[in-house]
Design an enzyme around this catalytic site. Structure first.
Site, mmCIF file in Angstrom:
data_model
loop_
_atom_site.group_PDB
_atom_site.id
_atom_site.type_symbol
_atom_site.label_atom_id
_atom_site.label_comp_id
_atom_site.label_asym_id
_atom_site.label_seq_id
_atom_site.Cartn_x
_atom_site.Cartn_y
_atom_site.Cartn_z
ATOM 1 N N GLU A 485 0.827 -1.213 0.000
ATOM 2 C CA GLU A 485 0.000 0.000 0.000
ATOM 3 C C GLU A 485 0.856 1.256 0.000
ATOM 4 O O GLU A 485 0.494 2.266 -0.591
ATOM 5 C CB GLU A 485 -0.974 -0.004 1.184
ATOM 6 C CG GLU A 485 -1.988 -1.149 1.179
ATOM 7 C CD GLU A 485 -2.732 -1.313 -0.146
ATOM 8 O OE1 GLU A 485 -2.930 -0.302 -0.847
ATOM 9 O OE2 GLU A 485 -3.092 -2.459 -0.493
ATOM 10 N N HIS A 488 1.747 2.327 -3.468
ATOM 11 C CA HIS A 488 0.713 3.183 -4.060
ATOM 12 C C HIS A 488 0.859 4.606 -3.512
ATOM 13 O O HIS A 488 0.718 5.592 -4.230
ATOM 14 C CB HIS A 488 -0.692 2.690 -3.697
ATOM 15 C CG HIS A 488 -1.116 1.423 -4.376
ATOM 16 N ND1 HIS A 488 -1.114 1.274 -5.736
ATOM 17 C CD2 HIS A 488 -1.594 0.251 -3.872
ATOM 18 C CE1 HIS A 488 -1.574 0.053 -6.043
ATOM 19 N NE2 HIS A 488 -1.866 -0.578 -4.930
HETATM 20 ZN ZN LIG Z 1 -2.680 -2.538 -4.732
#
Ligand SMILES: [Zn+2]
Length: 709
Positions: A485, A488
């Protein structure tokens, strides 16, 4: 100059009272939403006013007597809808991570309105005519590359939405969109109900041998909730394979659970086969209306893959190795069954149970041994942040002075090595009743030079919160998810684009999972691991032998997981590569599925697809139609980059800066596939992915007739 933009909302059709916190831009650092002032009652009027404001802004573009220019059309359109963006980003974030009944109600009420709002804009003939005239003479407009990209990208969005259709065709398109939306909702509701309905009732507690006492208690509670006092109920999750199959010793019960799972939505009260047939036909018709041979061809124009052939070729290249490895794993399991004098042939409902035993004997460690070395805050600061600090020169300082929507949410200000601001990073790590499942990243504020905004991004996970005063100790899986995450988050935070539509994570679906899957590499990189994997009490590093076992276990079972994923991805493609005239009727849906799996080489696969058609929500409820392949497509890029780092000296500032300059800062300011090639020096190579998944040894792709799964 675009005077209409940036105007206050007063004087428009829908007036937003000035005490509504969305009425003006937030005055907090980085325009972070003023969570302490936002109440549920503010959302509906702000969303309505936001749509009204954008309609006015678009009308002003339409009615501009001056001939279209980049400034008075493309830029004016890019600047429209700021109020709507402001309220919808906060609303959709809270809807996912901190909802309540009122938010859910507003969400379902606003969904059709939002969709009609979008149709009104993208099917507006006057607006499109202005874009079209600019697009046709784009070469002579002397635009800088990013402005040209914005024009081309927005123009394509209009085409994909149907802007070039005749009025009669647009009417038909609106109808199709409406019918598709209702059928998708129907499919989803059937899956929910069929899944609930397919829960398996157990009469004798002894049949539950293998489950923990907590799990047996939960099964008794589930039975009670259904009025089945004194019995036990095993509820199902959305995938084909069910978690209980890993533990249950009773083979007959395993078979019952498995069959209940794969028969969901086939016949009965919540039959989905007719809905599948309907969705497939409607989507194919929509694609034909828009000028494409099938829905996959239409849908993939928005992705880096570009066309179905590229997707099919890539998936087909993975199949032989995945199947060969799955067969090898099946042979290991059969050996274990034979050793335990099972005297039966391995069936899909036996797989997880015996695979877990093979895993334990081969790698021999327990989660309770490793978790003390993965304390959440250490992992975050000394692992996740540490890697970003070395690679990109970033610093992270926790801010306690900014309002949050929930007391557990943490806010970090991110700065460059020279102290210049980057943005805010919010970490919302614990699970809650009012948070949806899984893990994801999203933005509250996107980066853009146009609006002079720096990013405010959030990572959401669902880590169980320990009792007061206890440390949060993670599994390696959770550690990897934190790094994923955060990959991202880096894509959002390091963005350096002019236009919001092209910035950060606004990239195709089959590209967006690349920076995140790449960032997972730092979770297992020895130098980073040594920095964060320390005992939470003693500070001692994790013993090498244990570390080796944890890393080795990562490759275990990849034959199974790759095969179940790839077969589902190919099934999704097959459903969307049918022209409308050839769409099967409801009674032929299951036969179509069997034939598609046979054709792709899975006829004798020991592994069932991760989803069968009648409960394949990714394929039939929206977002991932003809797009389930996206995860492995972007993983190819991620593993290429991982290998690139290893051949260029690993964790080093120069390497991080190069990746930032070529990809992480670029959003979709240029064609994402081109950005990758410019970084990598050539087209993507599937080798590192196969190696990473331990799939390099298999070559046999033998398949033939025989029963489908
Ligand atoms: Zn992802």
């Amino acid at each position: 100059m675009i005077l209409i933009l940036g105007c206050t909302v007063s004087g428009l059709g829908q007036t937003l009272p000035p005490d509504n916190p969305f009425a003006t831009e937030s005055t907090l650092p980085y325009h972070m939403p003023p969570f302490d002032r936002i109440k549920d009652a503010h959302f509906r009027p702000a969303l309505e006013a936001g749509m009204a404001e954008q309609r006015k802004e678009v009308e002003a573009i339409d009615h501009n007597p001056a001939p279209p220019t980049f400034e008075n059309t493309v830029l004016a359109f890019e600047k429209s809808g700021q109020l709507l963006d402001r309220v919808s980003s906060t609303f959709s974030n809270l809807n996912g991570s901190n909802s309540d009944p009122e938010i859910l109600k507003i969400a379902s009420e606003m969904a059709p309105k939002r969709s009609a709002h979008r149709d009104a804009i993208y099917l507006d003939p006057v607006l499109f005519a202005r874009f079209d005239s600019l697009y046709q003479k784009r070469a002579s407009l002397n635009l800088d590359p990013e402005s040209l990209q914005l024009l081309e990208y927005t123009y394509k969005e209009f085409l994909r939405a149907g802007a070039k259709l005749s009025e009669a065709e647009k009417t038909r398109l609106r109808q199709l969109n409406e019918q598709i939306a209702s059928a998708q909702t129907q499919f989803q509701q059937n899956v929910l109900k069929a899944t609930k309905d397919a829960a398996v009732v157990v009469e004798n507690e002894s049949d539950l041998d293998g489950l923990s006492s907590e799990q047996i208690g939960a099964a008794a509670e589930a039975a009670k909730a259904r009025g089945l006092q004194g019995k036990w109920v095993i509820t199902l999750q959305n995938t084909t394979t069910q978690p209980a199959l890993q533990q249950l010793r009773n083979r007959a019960l395993r078979e019952r659970i498995y069959k209940a799972s794969i028969n969901r939505g086939v016949g009965g009260q919540y039959d989905n086969t007719a809905v599948v047939a309907q969705i497939v036909k409607l989507r194919a018709e929509k694609a034909a209306l828009l000028g494409y041979p099938d829905f996959a061809a239409y849908n993939l124009t928005a992705e880096t893959a570009g066309n179905p052939r590229a997707v099919n070729e890539m998936l087909a290249r993975i199949v032989p190795a995945a199947l060969a490895n799955a067969r090898k794993e099946a042979a290991d399991i059969q050996k274990l069954i034979d050793q335990q004098s099972g005297k039966f042939k391995l069936e899909p409902w036996d797989w997880s149970f015996y695979a877990e035993q093979v895993r334990k004997t081969r790698f021999g460690f327990d989660q309770s041994e490793v978790r003390p070395y993965f304390e959440m805050n250490h992992v975050l600061q000394d692992g996740v942040f540490y890697a970003a600090q070395v690679l990109y020169g970033l610093n992270f300082k926790e801010r306690h002075d900014l309002p949050v929507y929930q007391a557990d949410v943490r806010v970090f200000e991110v700065t460059n090595a020279d102290g210049s601001p980057v943005g805010l990073f919010l970490g919302d790590y614990y699970s809650r009743d009012n948070k949806r499942g899984g893990a994801w990243m999203s933005e509250y504020v996107g980066q853009s030079r146009l609006f002079n905004t720096r990013p405010v991004v959030v990572n959401n996970l669902n880590i169980p919160k320990p009792p007061q005063g206890q440390p949060t100790l993670l599994t390696f899986d959770e550690v990897r998810t934190m790094f994923h995450e955060f990959g991202h988050a880096m894509h959002g935070l390091l963005s350096d684009a002019n236009y919001p539509s092209l910035s950060g994570t606004n990239v195709p679906r089959d590209f967006v999972e690349f920076p995140s899957q790449y960032n997972e590499m730092w979770a297992r990189e020895p130098i980073v691991l040594a920095h964060y994997a320390r005992h939470y009490q003693t500070g001692a590093p994790m013993p090498q032998a244990l570390l080796d076992k944890v890393l080795a276990a990562e490759k275990f079972g990849q034959g199974f997981s790759t095969t179940e994923y790839v077969s589902a991805a190919m099934l999704d493609q097959a459903w969307h590569e049918i022209p409308a005239a050839q769409a099967p009727t409801a009674d032929k849906v299951m036969a179509f599925e069997t034939a598609a799996l046979d054709k792709d080489g899975f006829a004798r696969s020991p592994v069932p697809p991760r989803y069968h058609s009648a409960y394949f929500s990714h394929a039939f409820t929206g977002g991932y139609a003809a797009g389930y392949y996206a995860y492995i497509w972007s993983e190819v890029l991620a593993r290429d980059v991982e290998q690139w780092f290893h051949s260029h000296g690993g964790l080093q500032r120069a390497n991080g800066e190069y990746l930032k300059a070529k990809i992480l800062s670029r959003g979709r300011t240029s064609d994402p596939a081109l950005l990758f090639q410019q970084f990598y020096g050539g087209p993507p190579n599937i080798g590192p992915l196969l190696q990473h998944r331990g799939l390099t040894s298999g070559t046999s792709g033998a398949s033939g007739g025989g029963a489908g799964l």
